[in-house]
Write a protein that holds these residues in place. Structure first.
Motif, PDB file in Angstrom:
ATOM      1  N   VAL A  37       0.716  -1.061   0.182  1.00 20.82           N
ATOM      2  CA  VAL A  37       0.679   0.060   0.092  1.00 20.82           C
ATOM      3  C   VAL A  37       1.038   1.220   0.448  1.00 20.82           C
ATOM      4  CG1 VAL A  37      -1.903   1.206   1.436  1.00 20.82           C
ATOM      5  CG2 VAL A  37      -2.215  -1.019   0.856  1.00 20.82           C
ATOM      6  N   GLU A  38       1.970   1.435   0.806  1.00 26.90           N
ATOM      7  CA  GLU A  38       2.878   2.514   1.121  1.00 26.90           C
ATOM      8  C   GLU A  38       2.983   2.943  -0.481  1.00 26.90           C
ATOM      9  OE1 GLU A  38       5.255   1.832   3.853  1.00 26.90           O
ATOM     10  OE2 GLU A  38       3.618   1.923   5.600  1.00 26.90           O
ATOM     11  N   GLY A  39       3.744   1.660  -0.918  1.00 19.05           N
ATOM     12  CA  GLY A  39       4.578   1.979  -2.399  1.00 19.05           C
ATOM     13  C   GLY A  39       3.694   2.263  -3.158  1.00 19.05           C
ATOM     14  N   PHE A  40       2.313   2.187  -3.258  1.00 17.57           N
ATOM     15  CA  PHE A  40       1.597   2.519  -4.378  1.00 17.57           C
ATOM     16  C   PHE A  40       1.024   3.577  -4.266  1.00 17.57           C
ATOM     17  CE2 PHE A  40      -2.958   3.349  -6.378  1.00 17.57           C
ATOM     18  CZ  PHE A  40      -2.151   3.424  -7.622  1.00 17.57           C
ATOM     19  N   THR A  41       0.696   4.226  -3.016  1.00 18.88           N
ATOM     20  CA  THR A  41       0.758   5.761  -1.835  1.00 18.88           C
ATOM     21  C   THR A  41       1.592   6.228  -2.746  1.00 18.88           C
ATOM     22  OG1 THR A  41       0.444   5.006   0.058  1.00 18.88           O
ATOM     23  CG2 THR A  41      -1.417   5.090  -0.473  1.00 18.88           C
ATOM     24  N   GLN A  42       2.627   5.912  -2.565  1.00 11.30           N
ATOM     25  CA  GLN A  42       4.221   6.918  -2.460  1.00 11.30           C
ATOM     26  C   GLN A  42       4.029   7.732  -4.371  1.00 11.30           C
ATOM     27  OE1 GLN A  42       7.157   5.132  -1.483  1.00 11.30           O
ATOM     28  NE2 GLN A  42       6.918   5.633   0.500  1.00 11.30           N
ATOM     29  N   ARG A  43       3.900   6.507  -5.214  1.00  5.72           N
ATOM     30  CA  ARG A  43       4.009   7.259  -6.518  1.00  5.72           C
ATOM     31  C   ARG A  43       2.046   7.619  -7.069  1.00  5.72           C
ATOM     32  NH1 ARG A  43       4.647   4.327 -11.577  1.00  5.72           N
ATOM     33  NH2 ARG A  43       6.762   3.621 -10.672  1.00  5.72           N
ATOM     34  N   HIS A  44       0.549   7.524  -6.099  1.00  8.88           N
ATOM     35  CA  HIS A  44       0.233   8.078  -5.898  1.00  8.88           C
ATOM     36  C   HIS A  44      -1.272   8.346  -4.980  1.00  8.88           C
ATOM     37  CE1 HIS A  44      -0.307   6.197 -10.473  1.00  8.88           C
ATOM     38  NE2 HIS A  44       0.137   4.715  -9.529  1.00  8.88           N
ATOM     39  N   PRO A  45      -0.254   9.533  -4.774  1.00  3.98           N
ATOM     40  CA  PRO A  45      -0.876  10.556  -3.292  1.00  3.98           C
ATOM     41  C   PRO A  45      -1.991  10.207  -3.712  1.00  3.98           C
ATOM     42  CG  PRO A  45       0.828  11.620  -4.502  1.00  3.98           C
ATOM     43  CD  PRO A  45       0.764  10.475  -5.200  1.00  3.98           C
ATOM     44  N   GLU A  46      -3.095  10.400  -4.686  1.00  7.83           N
ATOM     45  CA  GLU A  46      -4.276  11.581  -4.549  1.00  7.83           C
ATOM     46  C   GLU A  46      -5.081   9.675  -3.630  1.00  7.83           C
ATOM     47  OE1 GLU A  46      -3.367   9.181  -8.927  1.00  7.83           O
ATOM     48  OE2 GLU A  46      -2.205  10.343  -7.355  1.00  7.83           O
ATOM     49  N   VAL A  47      -4.803   8.797  -3.836  1.00  3.83           N
ATOM     50  CA  VAL A  47      -5.170   7.637  -4.175  1.00  3.83           C
ATOM     51  C   VAL A  47      -5.595   7.249  -2.805  1.00  3.83           C
ATOM     52  CG1 VAL A  47      -6.269   4.945  -4.034  1.00  3.83           C
ATOM     53  CG2 VAL A  47      -4.598   6.501  -6.597  1.00  3.83           C
ATOM     54  N   LYS A  48      -6.326   6.801  -1.857  1.00  4.27           N
ATOM     55  CA  LYS A  48      -6.310   6.057  -0.548  1.00  4.27           C
ATOM     56  C   LYS A  48      -6.844   5.112  -0.435  1.00  4.27           C
ATOM     57  CE  LYS A  48      -8.959   6.378   3.692  1.00  4.27           C
ATOM     58  NZ  LYS A  48     -10.500   7.378   5.171  1.00  4.27           N
ATOM     59  N   ILE A  49      -6.618   4.151  -0.037  1.00  7.20           N
ATOM     60  CA  ILE A  49      -6.386   1.973   0.168  1.00  7.20           C
ATOM     61  C   ILE A  49      -6.982   1.878   1.794  1.00  7.20           C
ATOM     62  CG2 ILE A  49      -5.444   0.241  -0.039  1.00  7.20           C
ATOM     63  CD1 ILE A  49      -3.701   1.018  -2.520  1.00  7.20           C
ATOM     64  N   GLU A  50      -7.610   1.519   1.629  1.00  9.10           N
ATOM     65  CA  GLU A  50      -8.496   1.079   2.568  1.00  9.10           C
ATOM     66  C   GLU A  50      -8.384  -0.870   3.242  1.00  9.10           C
ATOM     67  OE1 GLU A  50     -12.443   2.119   2.665  1.00  9.10           O
ATOM     68  OE2 GLU A  50     -11.841   4.766   3.331  1.00  9.10           O
ATOM     69  N   VAL A  51      -7.779  -1.301   3.346  1.00  5.98           N
ATOM     70  CA  VAL A  51      -7.594  -2.383   3.857  1.00  5.98           C
ATOM     71  C   VAL A  51      -8.713  -3.068   4.954  1.00  5.98           C
ATOM     72  CG1 VAL A  51      -5.834  -4.454   4.058  1.00  5.98           C
ATOM     73  CG2 VAL A  51      -5.017  -2.464   3.336  1.00  5.98           C
ATOM     74  N   ILE A  52      -8.861  -4.402   4.899  1.00  2.07           N
ATOM     75  CA  ILE A  52      -9.677  -5.507   5.592  1.00  2.07           C
ATOM     76  C   ILE A  52      -9.034  -6.404   5.521  1.00  2.07           C
ATOM     77  CG2 ILE A  52     -11.973  -6.458   6.292  1.00  2.07           C
ATOM     78  CD1 ILE A  52     -13.328  -4.309   3.736  1.00  2.07           C
ATOM     79  N   TYR A  53      -8.847  -6.867   7.172  1.00  5.01           N
ATOM     80  CA  TYR A  53      -8.330  -8.041   7.599  1.00  5.01           C
ATOM     81  C   TYR A  53      -8.884  -9.143   7.929  1.00  5.01           C
ATOM     82  CZ  TYR A  53      -4.351  -4.790   7.154  1.00  5.01           C
ATOM     83  OH  TYR A  53      -3.091  -4.097   6.400  1.00  5.01           O
ATOM     84  N   ARG A  54      -8.752 -10.173   7.046  1.00  4.89           N
ATOM     85  CA  ARG A  54      -9.447 -11.606   7.878  1.00  4.89           C
ATOM     86  C   ARG A  54      -9.068 -12.805   7.097  1.00  4.89           C
ATOM     87  NH1 ARG A  54     -12.138  -8.042   9.238  1.00  4.89           N
ATOM     88  NH2 ARG A  54     -14.506  -7.385   9.171  1.00  4.89           N
ATOM     89  N   ARG A  55      -9.293 -13.905   7.889  1.00  5.95           N
ATOM     90  CA  ARG A  55      -9.033 -14.923   7.536  1.00  5.95           C
ATOM     91  C   ARG A  55      -9.649 -15.518   6.146  1.00  5.95           C
ATOM     92  NH1 ARG A  55     -10.189 -15.004  12.855  1.00  5.95           N
ATOM     93  NH2 ARG A  55     -12.308 -16.932  12.463  1.00  5.95           N
ATOM     94  N   THR A  56      -9.683 -16.297   5.873  1.00  6.79           N
ATOM     95  CA  THR A  56     -10.112 -16.854   4.265  1.00  6.79           C
ATOM     96  C   THR A  56     -11.549 -17.214   4.240  1.00  6.79           C
ATOM     97  OG1 THR A  56      -8.568 -19.323   4.200  1.00  6.79           O
ATOM     98  CG2 THR A  56      -7.353 -17.293   3.239  1.00  6.79           C
ATOM     99  N   LEU A  57     -11.630 -18.305   5.893  1.00 10.60           N
ATOM    100  CA  LEU A  57     -13.352 -18.541   5.982  1.00 10.60           C
ATOM    101  C   LEU A  57     -13.676 -17.176   6.245  1.00 10.60           C
ATOM    102  CD1 LEU A  57     -14.171 -21.440   5.572  1.00 10.60           C
ATOM    103  CD2 LEU A  57     -14.513 -20.929   8.160  1.00 10.60           C
ATOM    104  N   SER A  58     -13.664 -16.235   6.486  1.00 14.79           N
ATOM    105  CA  SER A  58     -14.786 -15.580   7.003  1.00 14.79           C
ATOM    106  C   SER A  58     -14.610 -14.313   6.269  1.00 14.79           C
ATOM    107  CB  SER A  58     -13.587 -14.932   8.241  1.00 14.79           C
ATOM    108  OG  SER A  58     -12.481 -14.474   8.484  1.00 14.79           O
ATOM    109  N   ALA A  59     -13.570 -13.959   5.629  1.00 18.67           N
ATOM    110  CA  ALA A  59     -13.333 -13.189   3.808  1.00 18.67           C
ATOM    111  C   ALA A  59     -14.867 -13.487   3.111  1.00 18.67           C
ATOM    112  CB  ALA A  59     -12.316 -13.078   3.448  1.00 18.67           C
ATOM    113  N   GLN A  60     -14.417 -15.252   2.813  1.00 18.35           N
ATOM    114  CA  GLN A  60     -15.460 -15.727   2.189  1.00 18.35           C
ATOM    115  C   GLN A  60     -16.951 -15.147   2.337  1.00 18.35           C
ATOM    116  OE1 GLN A  60     -14.520 -19.864   0.874  1.00 18.35           O
ATOM    117  NE2 GLN A  60     -16.513 -20.090  -0.428  1.00 18.35           N
ATOM    118  N   ARG A  61     -16.925 -15.524   3.435  1.00 21.21           N
ATOM    119  CA  ARG A  61     -18.593 -15.476   4.222  1.00 21.21           C
ATOM    120  C   ARG A  61     -19.340 -14.225   4.054  1.00 21.21           C
ATOM    121  NH1 ARG A  61     -17.641 -18.780   8.641  1.00 21.21           N
ATOM    122  NH2 ARG A  61     -16.673 -17.221  10.404  1.00 21.21           N
TER     123      ARG A  61
END
Length: 297
Positions: A37-61
């Motif tokens: 995320v930091e690598g990308f936003t350094q190149r594109h500071p105008e973009v905001k990236i939000e991250v959701i952390y989940r285990r694969t099973l709960s992510a699928q749900r």
């Protein structure tokens, strides 16, 4: 007119013009994800990236719920996770063309045009040298080492039902040794466990903290720990699975073009440099040695 101009000025100053936003759901831990995320936003500071952390099973749900959180992209190393999403019709065609190296193709799931590969990792046994010395344990060098009774109470592992990468490790043992011998080894390893974690990176954290002597991990987590602790060792399993790092775009995403920029960045020389850092610790697409030396297909 002056009042109108003042109103517009206040609206702009208060954030009326919103930065472009991209929501990424991942089964990875915070360290490797933030490196991307930091690598990308350094190149594109105008973009905001939000991250959701989940285990694969709960992510699928979460992704299967009609009122779930809006997600634009999914990042994971679990092929079963992506196959389940594709079967449910949740993956969109990629907005950009990607072509992984031919030498990596034997290890990649068959979802051409729907997943992008940005790096890969092997699997193996991570261990804590100080812990092994304290309990006079040998350095583990293969699956059978962790099944040895001497390691009773000294092994950690994440749950295969919760971790897609651990699921692949279990599959690797069964394919290498066959159904009966493979399950015998797994049961013996299970008898030596001191803890079962919900997330795969919980194993590397626990071993680094001295909560166990050894455990099964994806190599990138071991490399990240080795960058911080000189007493951490790792034994790669050359007959274990190769786990590519996949990115996919979700059906219904309103940020398809932005997702394409994110993929293009990670496949660029600058992005691959981020993939190979100690924070993300993946093997880049310019390094074929590990994939070519691994017998497992």
């Amino acid at each position: 007119r002056p009042l109108f101009i003042l109103t517009i000025a206040c609206w702009l100053c208060s954030g009326g013009v919103q930065a472009a936003a991209l929501t990424v759901l991942t089964s990875f831990s915070e360290s490797p994800t933030q490196a991307m995320v930091e690598g990308f936003t350094q190149r594109h500071p105008e973009v905001k990236i939000e991250v959701i952390y989940r285990r694969t099973l709960s992510a699928q749900r979460l992704l299967s719920q009609w009122d779930g959180a809006p997600v634009d992209m999914v990042l994971s190393s679990s092929p079963t996770f992506f196959h389940s999403l594709d079967k449910a019709g949740l993956l969109a065609r990629l907005p950009v063309h990607t072509q992984p190296p031919a030498w990596l193709s034997p290890h990649i799931l068959g979802l051409d045009g729907k997943v992008a590969v940005v790096g890969y990792s092997g699997i193996g046994i991570m261990y804590n040298r100080r812990y092994l010395e304290k309990y006079r344990l040998p350095v583990p060098h293969d699956w059978q080492s962790l099944a040895d009774p001497v390691f009773m109470g000294h092994v950690m592992m994440s749950s295969p039902s919760q971790s897609g990468t651990t699921h692949m490790m279990v599959e690797s043992i069964l394919q290498q040794y066959g159904w009966q011998q493979g399950w015998a080894i797994l049961m013996q390893i299970g008898g030596n466990l001191s803890a079962i974690t919900a997330r795969s990176f919980g194993v590397s954290d626990g071993i680094s903290r001295g909560l166990a002597g050894a455990g099964l991990v994806i190599e990138s987590y071991a490399r990240t720990s080795q960058a911080h602790f000189d007493y951490i060792g790792f034994t790669p399993l050359r007959q274990g699975a190769i786990l590519p790092t996949y990115l996919a775009v979700m059906q219904g995403s309103q940020q398809s073009a932005l997702a394409g920029q994110f993929i293009d960045f990670l496949l660029s020389a600058e992005g691959q440099a981020v993939v190979g850092t100690s924070e993300m610790a993946k093997v880049t697409l310019t390094e074929p040695q590990l994939a070519q030396q691994t017998d497992f297909v």
